[in-house]
Design a protein around this motif. Sequence first.
Motif, short mmCIF file in Angstrom:
data_model
loop_
_atom_site.label_atom_id
_atom_site.label_comp_id
_atom_site.label_asym_id
_atom_site.label_seq_id
_atom_site.Cartn_x
_atom_site.Cartn_y
_atom_site.Cartn_z
N PHE A 277 0.91 -1.10 -0.03
CA PHE A 277 0.04 -0.03 0.04
C PHE A 277 0.89 1.20 -0.14
CE2 PHE A 277 0.14 -1.72 4.14
CZ PHE A 277 1.21 -0.83 4.65
N ARG A 278 0.35 2.32 -0.50
CA ARG A 278 0.85 3.63 -0.34
C ARG A 278 0.57 4.62 0.99
NH1 ARG A 278 4.93 2.16 -2.78
NH2 ARG A 278 5.00 1.53 -4.92
N GLY A 279 1.54 5.42 1.32
CA GLY A 279 0.98 6.36 2.19
C GLY A 279 1.08 5.72 3.66
N PHE A 280 0.74 6.36 4.66
CA PHE A 280 0.69 5.93 5.96
C PHE A 280 -0.48 5.05 6.41
CE2 PHE A 280 -0.48 6.02 10.55
CZ PHE A 280 0.68 5.77 11.12
N VAL A 281 -0.02 3.81 6.94
CA VAL A 281 -1.26 2.88 7.52
C VAL A 281 -0.71 2.13 8.62
CG1 VAL A 281 -2.24 0.64 6.91
CG2 VAL A 281 -1.92 2.09 5.22
N SER A 282 -1.56 1.92 9.88
CA SER A 282 -1.23 1.37 10.88
C SER A 282 -1.88 0.06 10.79
CB SER A 282 -1.45 2.13 12.24
OG SER A 282 -2.90 2.55 12.27
N THR A 283 -1.43 -1.01 11.57
CA THR A 283 -2.04 -2.31 11.71
C THR A 283 -2.03 -3.10 13.08
OG1 THR A 283 0.05 -3.60 11.09
CG2 THR A 283 -1.17 -2.92 9.18
N PHE B 171 8.24 2.40 14.96
CA PHE B 171 6.79 2.38 15.34
C PHE B 171 6.12 0.81 15.31
CE2 PHE B 171 6.40 6.88 15.62
CZ PHE B 171 7.43 7.44 14.90
N THR B 172 7.02 0.23 15.90
CA THR B 172 6.37 -1.43 16.11
C THR B 172 6.28 -1.49 17.41
OG1 THR B 172 7.38 -2.22 14.07
CG2 THR B 172 6.95 -3.91 15.50
N GLN B 173 5.08 -2.01 17.98
CA GLN B 173 4.91 -2.47 19.46
C GLN B 173 4.35 -3.65 19.88
OE1 GLN B 173 2.49 0.69 21.12
NE2 GLN B 173 3.01 0.29 23.20
N GLU B 174 4.66 -4.26 20.70
CA GLU B 174 3.79 -5.34 21.36
C GLU B 174 3.05 -5.01 22.33
OE1 GLU B 174 6.40 -8.84 22.28
OE2 GLU B 174 7.03 -8.99 20.29
#
Length: 191
Positions: A119-125, A152-155
């Motif tokens: 995907f393009r742009g900013f996305v959070s999952t 910006f990866t967090q458990e």
Amino acid sequence: MTSSSPLPLHKQLIVESDIATSAPHRSKNFRVFASSGSYTLVAQDAYGLFFEADGNYVKVDNDYVVGGYYMSKINSNDLSIYWHWKNSLKNSPNGTVYIADISKKPNYKITESISGHNFRGFVSTLTYGGIAKGKIMFVYREFSDGFARDAFTQEVYLDYKPESIYAYKNSRFVVHKADNTMISYTLLKPL
């Protein structure tokens, strides 16, 4: 589980056991091994579907190769192991793919998975990660133009209570049932 943007669905083949077989080629007999695990649909032809491993799952004569399972459309979803020598099916020399028949078919299931890499742009999952010691684990990631941003990866660990409403950032969801390999949930509000 959820995303701040629509994510593409991919068919997956989940194989429950390791498979070892052999495949004759010219004057040689190759030993072929495929690990249990997840294989993603990467290509298809008129006769079947190519499910490829994401990691080092397939070996030929103790060398890791690119490959996975070939599912026949003609022979009632019969499985074979396939491999090729380049990084992807489309780069295989002359389109050559090698096939090894399997005498004892493994248990498997077909499912769909979500990929957050196209995907393009900013996305959070928010992705399900399993259960341990009464806690349910999720992984929150932020992507920019298809690439994960390490910072910006967090458990995220929450107390596991079936049929409870969970919230993280903007998302809201009810977890009906979960174990280490699967989750059944209803998404009330996406990220």
